[in-house]
Design a protein around this motif. Sequence first.
Motif, short mmCIF file in Angstrom:
data_model
loop_
_atom_site.label_atom_id
_atom_site.label_comp_id
_atom_site.label_asym_id
_atom_site.label_seq_id
_atom_site.Cartn_x
_atom_site.Cartn_y
_atom_site.Cartn_z
N GLN A 1 0.81 -1.19 0.00
CA GLN A 1 0.00 0.00 0.00
C GLN A 1 0.85 1.26 0.00
O GLN A 1 0.40 2.31 -0.45
N GLU A 2 2.06 1.16 0.49
CA GLU A 2 2.95 2.32 0.49
C GLU A 2 3.32 2.73 -0.93
O GLU A 2 3.47 3.92 -1.21
N MET A 3 3.44 1.78 -1.81
CA MET A 3 3.77 2.10 -3.20
C MET A 3 2.62 2.88 -3.85
O MET A 3 2.85 3.83 -4.60
N TYR A 4 1.40 2.49 -3.56
CA TYR A 4 0.25 3.22 -4.08
C TYR A 4 0.26 4.66 -3.55
O TYR A 4 0.00 5.61 -4.30
N ARG A 5 0.57 4.81 -2.27
CA ARG A 5 0.62 6.15 -1.68
C ARG A 5 1.70 7.01 -2.32
O ARG A 5 1.50 8.19 -2.56
N LEU A 6 2.86 6.43 -2.57
CA LEU A 6 3.94 7.18 -3.19
C LEU A 6 3.53 7.70 -4.57
O LEU A 6 3.78 8.86 -4.91
N ILE A 7 2.89 6.86 -5.35
CA ILE A 7 2.48 7.26 -6.70
C ILE A 7 1.38 8.31 -6.64
O ILE A 7 1.40 9.30 -7.37
N VAL A 8 0.40 8.12 -5.77
CA VAL A 8 -0.71 9.07 -5.69
C VAL A 8 -0.22 10.42 -5.15
O VAL A 8 -0.61 11.48 -5.67
N PHE A 9 0.64 10.42 -4.14
CA PHE A 9 1.17 11.69 -3.63
C PHE A 9 2.04 12.39 -4.66
O PHE A 9 2.04 13.62 -4.74
N TYR A 10 2.79 11.64 -5.45
CA TYR A 10 3.55 12.25 -6.54
C TYR A 10 2.61 12.98 -7.48
O TYR A 10 2.86 14.13 -7.87
N PHE A 11 1.51 12.36 -7.84
CA PHE A 11 0.56 12.97 -8.77
C PHE A 11 -0.08 14.21 -8.15
O PHE A 11 -0.23 15.24 -8.81
N LEU A 12 -0.45 14.14 -6.89
CA LEU A 12 -1.06 15.30 -6.23
C LEU A 12 -0.08 16.47 -6.12
O LEU A 12 -0.45 17.62 -6.35
N ILE A 13 1.16 16.18 -5.80
CA ILE A 13 2.17 17.24 -5.72
C ILE A 13 2.42 17.83 -7.10
O ILE A 13 2.59 19.05 -7.24
N LEU A 14 2.41 17.01 -8.12
CA LEU A 14 2.56 17.50 -9.49
C LEU A 14 1.44 18.47 -9.84
O LEU A 14 1.68 19.54 -10.42
N LEU A 15 0.21 18.12 -9.48
CA LEU A 15 -0.93 19.01 -9.75
C LEU A 15 -0.78 20.33 -9.01
O LEU A 15 -0.99 21.40 -9.59
N VAL A 16 -0.40 20.27 -7.75
CA VAL A 16 -0.26 21.49 -6.96
C VAL A 16 0.84 22.37 -7.52
O VAL A 16 0.66 23.59 -7.68
#
Length: 93
Positions: A1-16
């Motif tokens: 589940q940590e890998m999913y979090r890393l990818i999703v947080f990367y995407f959210l930070i990219l958007l911001v």
Amino acid sequence: QEMYRLIVFYFLILLVLNFLVETVWSLVSRQVTALEAPQFNISGNTTNLVYVQMVTCFGLYYSPLLPLITTVILILTFYIQQLSLKINFTDSK
């Protein structure tokens, strides 16, 4: 589940970063002539792509849906970066 979090947080930070920071910086630099207009950072964006690919490779055996999620995120990243490039950045000299 940590890998999913890393990818999703990367995407959210990219958007911001693309829609808040770069857009505000671009708007301010158009109004204030003393500030330099933002330029596209090829090396930083390439490093981010390599990071996402490595997270996917490391998590491939533990998270079976990770390659699918990464593919969708990379496609969305391409179009987000393209839109940000057209709106916020100046042409290189």
